[in-house]
Design a protein around this motif. Sequence first.
Motif, short mmCIF file in Angstrom:
data_model
loop_
_atom_site.label_atom_id
_atom_site.label_comp_id
_atom_site.label_asym_id
_atom_site.label_seq_id
_atom_site.Cartn_x
_atom_site.Cartn_y
_atom_site.Cartn_z
N THR A 109 99.76 56.10 63.54
CA THR A 109 100.45 56.34 62.28
C THR A 109 101.92 55.94 62.30
OG1 THR A 109 100.88 58.62 62.96
CG2 THR A 109 98.90 58.23 61.65
N SER A 110 102.43 55.56 63.48
CA SER A 110 103.86 55.25 63.59
C SER A 110 104.20 53.77 63.48
CB SER A 110 104.41 55.79 64.91
OG SER A 110 104.39 57.20 64.93
N GLY A 111 103.23 52.90 63.68
CA GLY A 111 103.52 51.48 63.62
C GLY A 111 102.28 50.64 63.77
N PRO A 112 102.37 49.32 63.51
CA PRO A 112 101.22 48.43 63.51
C PRO A 112 100.82 47.91 64.89
CG PRO A 112 103.16 47.20 62.89
CD PRO A 112 103.61 48.62 63.07
N GLY A 113 101.54 48.32 65.94
CA GLY A 113 101.27 47.81 67.28
C GLY A 113 100.10 48.49 67.97
N GLN A 114 99.90 48.13 69.24
CA GLN A 114 98.82 48.68 70.05
C GLN A 114 99.30 49.91 70.84
OE1 GLN A 114 96.69 45.60 72.37
NE2 GLN A 114 97.92 44.08 71.24
N GLY A 115 100.44 50.45 70.44
CA GLY A 115 101.11 51.47 71.23
C GLY A 115 100.35 52.76 71.44
N GLY A 116 100.65 53.39 72.58
CA GLY A 116 100.09 54.69 72.94
C GLY A 116 100.92 55.26 74.07
N ALA A 117 100.58 56.44 74.52
CA ALA A 117 101.36 57.05 75.60
C ALA A 117 100.57 58.17 76.25
CB ALA A 117 102.69 57.58 75.08
N GLN A 118 100.99 58.54 77.44
CA GLN A 118 100.51 59.73 78.12
C GLN A 118 101.61 60.20 79.06
OE1 GLN A 118 97.46 59.16 81.30
NE2 GLN A 118 97.38 57.04 80.56
N VAL A 119 101.55 61.47 79.40
CA VAL A 119 102.57 62.07 80.27
C VAL A 119 101.93 62.35 81.62
CG1 VAL A 119 104.21 63.95 80.55
CG2 VAL A 119 103.67 63.12 78.25
N SER A 128 102.92 53.74 90.85
CA SER A 128 102.86 52.33 91.26
C SER A 128 101.90 51.50 90.43
CB SER A 128 102.46 52.23 92.74
OG SER A 128 101.19 52.84 92.95
N GLU A 129 101.11 52.17 89.59
CA GLU A 129 100.12 51.46 88.78
C GLU A 129 99.91 52.20 87.47
OE1 GLU A 129 95.61 49.54 89.25
OE2 GLU A 129 96.46 50.82 90.82
N ALA A 130 99.79 51.45 86.38
CA ALA A 130 99.55 52.06 85.07
C ALA A 130 98.08 52.47 84.96
CB ALA A 130 99.89 51.08 83.97
N PRO A 131 97.81 53.72 84.55
CA PRO A 131 96.41 54.13 84.35
C PRO A 131 95.73 53.24 83.32
CG PRO A 131 97.90 56.02 84.29
CD PRO A 131 98.76 54.80 84.26
N ALA A 132 94.46 52.97 83.54
CA ALA A 132 93.72 52.11 82.61
C ALA A 132 93.32 52.85 81.35
CB ALA A 132 92.48 51.55 83.29
N ALA A 133 93.22 54.18 81.41
CA ALA A 133 92.78 54.97 80.26
C ALA A 133 93.66 56.21 80.12
CB ALA A 133 91.32 55.36 80.44
N GLY A 134 93.43 56.95 79.03
CA GLY A 134 94.15 58.20 78.83
C GLY A 134 95.29 58.12 77.85
N TYR A 135 95.49 56.96 77.22
CA TYR A 135 96.60 56.78 76.28
C TYR A 135 96.20 57.28 74.89
CZ TYR A 135 98.39 53.84 79.99
OH TYR A 135 98.82 53.39 81.20
N MET A 136 97.10 58.03 74.27
CA MET A 136 96.89 58.53 72.92
C MET A 136 97.84 57.79 71.97
SD MET A 136 94.54 60.86 73.34
CE MET A 136 94.63 61.81 71.82
N ALA A 137 97.41 57.62 70.75
CA ALA A 137 98.28 57.02 69.73
C ALA A 137 98.84 58.13 68.85
CB ALA A 137 97.50 56.02 68.89
N ASP A 138 99.96 57.87 68.19
CA ASP A 138 100.49 58.82 67.23
C ASP A 138 99.49 58.97 66.08
OD1 ASP A 138 102.71 58.83 68.86
OD2 ASP A 138 104.00 57.72 67.47
N GLY A 139 99.29 60.19 65.62
CA GLY A 139 98.32 60.41 64.56
C GLY A 139 98.61 61.65 63.76
N ALA A 140 97.69 62.01 62.88
CA ALA A 140 97.87 63.17 62.01
C ALA A 140 97.99 64.45 62.82
CB ALA A 140 96.69 63.26 61.05
N ALA A 141 97.38 64.47 63.99
CA ALA A 141 97.42 65.68 64.83
C ALA A 141 98.74 65.82 65.60
CB ALA A 141 96.24 65.68 65.80
N GLY A 142 99.53 64.77 65.61
CA GLY A 142 100.80 64.83 66.31
C GLY A 142 101.11 63.54 67.04
N TYR A 143 102.22 63.56 67.74
CA TYR A 143 102.65 62.37 68.48
C TYR A 143 101.97 62.29 69.85
CZ TYR A 143 106.31 61.87 64.97
OH TYR A 143 106.98 61.70 63.79
#
Length: 217
Positions: A109-119, A128-143
């Motif tokens: 909901t924040s932009g047209p990109g493929q963006g996501g995040a995890q903590v 040393s390596e980016a996880p392949a899964a587990g990324y959430m996108a901004d949405g109605a439920a929150g950031y």
Amino acid sequence: MPERYGAYLSDSFILSDLIMIKTIALALSLASLCETGFSVMKETFKDGDQFQQRSVVSDIKVFKDLNGNAKPFAYFSLQSGKEVGAGEAKTVNWDIAFSRTTIAVNGGTSGPGQGGAQVLEQPFDKVSEAPAAGYMADGAAGYAIPGGSGNSWYNYDMKVHAILPIPGRTLLIKMADGKFAKLEIISYYKGAPDEVPTEESSYFTFRYSIADANGKF
């Protein structure tokens, strides 16, 4: 002095000068490497039946005092290392955005990109390596990066009434173009002071590194 001895001494001085020049150039090169935020790590890889090590250079960038008081957000491109104007909010030209303690990514909901995040509860230097899964996108439920004390990157310290980054927490960002970056918030106060609180808050100082094509930092 015989001519051949003069020539010999001249050649010796030239050789000595060349060695000195190369030594100075190497020292300057190493100094420049440190100043630009590069870190050298060891990566183990298998070559046939033999395990070997090779040096991997990770480019760590530091950005100081990004003003998160901007409305609605202060937009930032991890790829270029520069702020992006609010007029480009609906483009893929930014990856992460700040509004006081709220952090948005360019996706959902924040932009047209493929963006996501995890903590990750893991120190920045240990990732040393980016996880392949587990990324959430901004949405109605929150950031994708949750707000609130203790929920993601910061605690609110009641003793000093200040926003303090939680040690050992790293933000893994999926950028607008689908690449990955790791990011650590260093300070929430202007000038990244050792002692807080300060009246000049919501000035983010952070460091980050973009993964290579294989997701390695």
